[in-house]
Design a protein around this motif. Sequence first.
Motif, PDB file in Angstrom:
ATOM      1  N   ARG A   1      51.333  34.220  37.722  1.00 34.36           N
ATOM      2  CA  ARG A   1      50.658  33.834  39.140  1.00 34.36           C
ATOM      3  C   ARG A   1      50.034  35.164  39.727  1.00 34.36           C
ATOM      4  O   ARG A   1      50.390  36.278  39.165  1.00 34.36           O
ATOM      5  CB  ARG A   1      51.837  33.592  40.512  1.00 34.36           C
ATOM      6  CG  ARG A   1      52.394  32.120  39.835  1.00 34.36           C
ATOM      7  CD  ARG A   1      53.314  31.749  41.136  1.00 34.36           C
ATOM      8  NE  ARG A   1      52.592  30.512  41.616  1.00 34.36           N
ATOM      9  CZ  ARG A   1      53.128  30.123  42.672  1.00 34.36           C
ATOM     10  NH1 ARG A   1      54.174  30.383  43.264  1.00 34.36           N
ATOM     11  NH2 ARG A   1      52.744  28.867  42.973  1.00 34.36           N
TER      12      ARG A   1
ATOM     13  N   ARG B   1      48.223  31.973  43.251  1.00 34.37           N
ATOM     14  CA  ARG B   1      47.941  31.071  42.644  1.00 34.37           C
ATOM     15  C   ARG B   1      48.446  31.005  40.948  1.00 34.37           C
ATOM     16  O   ARG B   1      48.447  32.224  40.474  1.00 34.37           O
ATOM     17  CB  ARG B   1      46.330  30.885  42.562  1.00 34.37           C
ATOM     18  CG  ARG B   1      45.580  29.923  42.141  1.00 34.37           C
ATOM     19  CD  ARG B   1      44.289  30.234  42.053  1.00 34.37           C
ATOM     20  NE  ARG B   1      43.744  29.686  43.530  1.00 34.37           N
ATOM     21  CZ  ARG B   1      42.674  28.986  43.868  1.00 34.37           C
ATOM     22  NH1 ARG B   1      41.812  28.818  43.024  1.00 34.37           N
ATOM     23  NH2 ARG B   1      42.479  28.519  45.069  1.00 34.37           N
TER      24      ARG B   1
ATOM     25  N   THR C   1      48.136  30.729  37.167  1.00 30.96           N
ATOM     26  CA  THR C   1      47.248  30.968  36.113  1.00 30.96           C
ATOM     27  C   THR C   1      47.509  30.421  34.722  1.00 30.96           C
ATOM     28  O   THR C   1      48.374  29.853  34.587  1.00 30.96           O
ATOM     29  CB  THR C   1      46.866  32.341  36.052  1.00 30.96           C
ATOM     30  OG1 THR C   1      48.154  33.003  35.312  1.00 30.96           O
ATOM     31  CG2 THR C   1      46.749  33.051  37.278  1.00 30.96           C
ATOM     32  N   LYS C   2      46.428  30.056  34.119  1.00 30.16           N
ATOM     33  CA  LYS C   2      46.754  29.957  32.378  1.00 30.16           C
ATOM     34  C   LYS C   2      47.330  31.234  32.038  1.00 30.16           C
ATOM     35  O   LYS C   2      46.545  32.269  32.452  1.00 30.16           O
ATOM     36  CB  LYS C   2      45.489  29.315  31.801  1.00 30.16           C
ATOM     37  CG  LYS C   2      45.039  27.950  32.460  1.00 30.16           C
ATOM     38  CD  LYS C   2      43.910  27.680  31.547  1.00 30.16           C
ATOM     39  CE  LYS C   2      43.369  26.177  32.232  1.00 30.16           C
ATOM     40  NZ  LYS C   2      42.309  25.729  31.320  1.00 30.16           N
TER      41      LYS C   2
ATOM     42  N   MET D   1      45.013  36.170  31.530  1.00 24.10           N
ATOM     43  CA  MET D   1      45.459  35.196  32.645  1.00 24.10           C
ATOM     44  C   MET D   1      44.084  34.755  33.042  1.00 24.10           C
ATOM     45  O   MET D   1      43.113  35.481  33.274  1.00 24.10           O
ATOM     46  CB  MET D   1      46.100  35.613  33.894  1.00 24.10           C
ATOM     47  CG  MET D   1      47.809  35.991  33.303  1.00 24.10           C
ATOM     48  SD  MET D   1      48.395  37.342  34.129  1.00 24.10           S
ATOM     49  CE  MET D   1      47.686  38.625  33.238  1.00 24.10           C
ATOM     50  N   THR D   2      43.853  33.372  33.179  1.00 24.30           N
ATOM     51  CA  THR D   2      42.653  33.048  33.659  1.00 24.30           C
ATOM     52  C   THR D   2      42.851  31.947  34.864  1.00 24.30           C
ATOM     53  O   THR D   2      43.921  31.097  34.862  1.00 24.30           O
ATOM     54  CB  THR D   2      41.826  32.033  32.555  1.00 24.30           C
ATOM     55  OG1 THR D   2      42.493  31.141  32.055  1.00 24.30           O
ATOM     56  CG2 THR D   2      41.570  33.024  31.491  1.00 24.30           C
ATOM     57  N   TRP D   3      41.978  31.947  36.061  1.00 20.98           N
ATOM     58  CA  TRP D   3      42.050  30.862  36.840  1.00 20.98           C
ATOM     59  C   TRP D   3      40.242  30.629  37.430  1.00 20.98           C
ATOM     60  O   TRP D   3      39.540  31.619  37.316  1.00 20.98           O
ATOM     61  CB  TRP D   3      43.104  31.440  38.171  1.00 20.98           C
ATOM     62  CG  TRP D   3      42.691  32.776  38.853  1.00 20.98           C
ATOM     63  CD1 TRP D   3      41.879  32.970  39.964  1.00 20.98           C
ATOM     64  CD2 TRP D   3      42.771  34.172  38.353  1.00 20.98           C
ATOM     65  NE1 TRP D   3      41.665  34.214  40.264  1.00 20.98           N
ATOM     66  CE2 TRP D   3      42.388  34.960  39.384  1.00 20.98           C
ATOM     67  CE3 TRP D   3      43.595  34.686  37.330  1.00 20.98           C
ATOM     68  CZ2 TRP D   3      42.492  36.449  39.080  1.00 20.98           C
ATOM     69  CZ3 TRP D   3      43.590  35.958  37.116  1.00 20.98           C
ATOM     70  CH2 TRP D   3      43.052  36.871  38.136  1.00 20.98           C
TER      71      TRP D   3
ATOM     72  N   THR E   1      39.056  36.182  34.721  1.00 15.18           N
ATOM     73  CA  THR E   1      39.884  36.522  33.398  1.00 15.18           C
ATOM     74  C   THR E   1      40.384  37.965  33.531  1.00 15.18           C
ATOM     75  O   THR E   1      39.877  38.717  33.780  1.00 15.18           O
ATOM     76  CB  THR E   1      39.093  36.569  32.120  1.00 15.18           C
ATOM     77  OG1 THR E   1      38.536  35.240  32.125  1.00 15.18           O
ATOM     78  CG2 THR E   1      40.008  36.816  30.799  1.00 15.18           C
TER      79      THR E   1
END
Length: 130
Positions: A52, A66, A68-69, A80-82, A99
């Motif tokens: 997160r 939030r 994240t991937k 991590m990506t969002w 990213t």
Amino acid sequence: MKFAITALVAGLFVGDSQAEVITYDCSLHDLEQGWISERVILSVDVENKRARVHDVYIHELDGQPRDTKFKTTRKGEYRMTWKMNILMSQGGTAYVSYTATLNPKTQKLNLLARFRQVNATNRPRGDGPV
């Protein structure tokens, strides 16, 4: 404000008592004006492949961290990506993909912003210690 963010981070993964969640409080030096927050808080659960993120832009939009991937790279870094829709000061919305690459060995974070649906040449980024 600092207390509010700390309290939010404390409850990021409530319910996962078996997993070890590591929280990284990162100070970033942005290499372009805007789009990169000076402070980013990441909570990482490597075992369950979850993370997160919370920063000033997320705080203004949602008020909550939030999801994240999350993936671990071959080098052992955490990626991590969002995606976010951020209101611009001139009006309208910017669709931004973030990213974050965190190296747990060197304790460094790199954050990159890309503008979706726009052929922008600038790619704001920030680097800093955790």
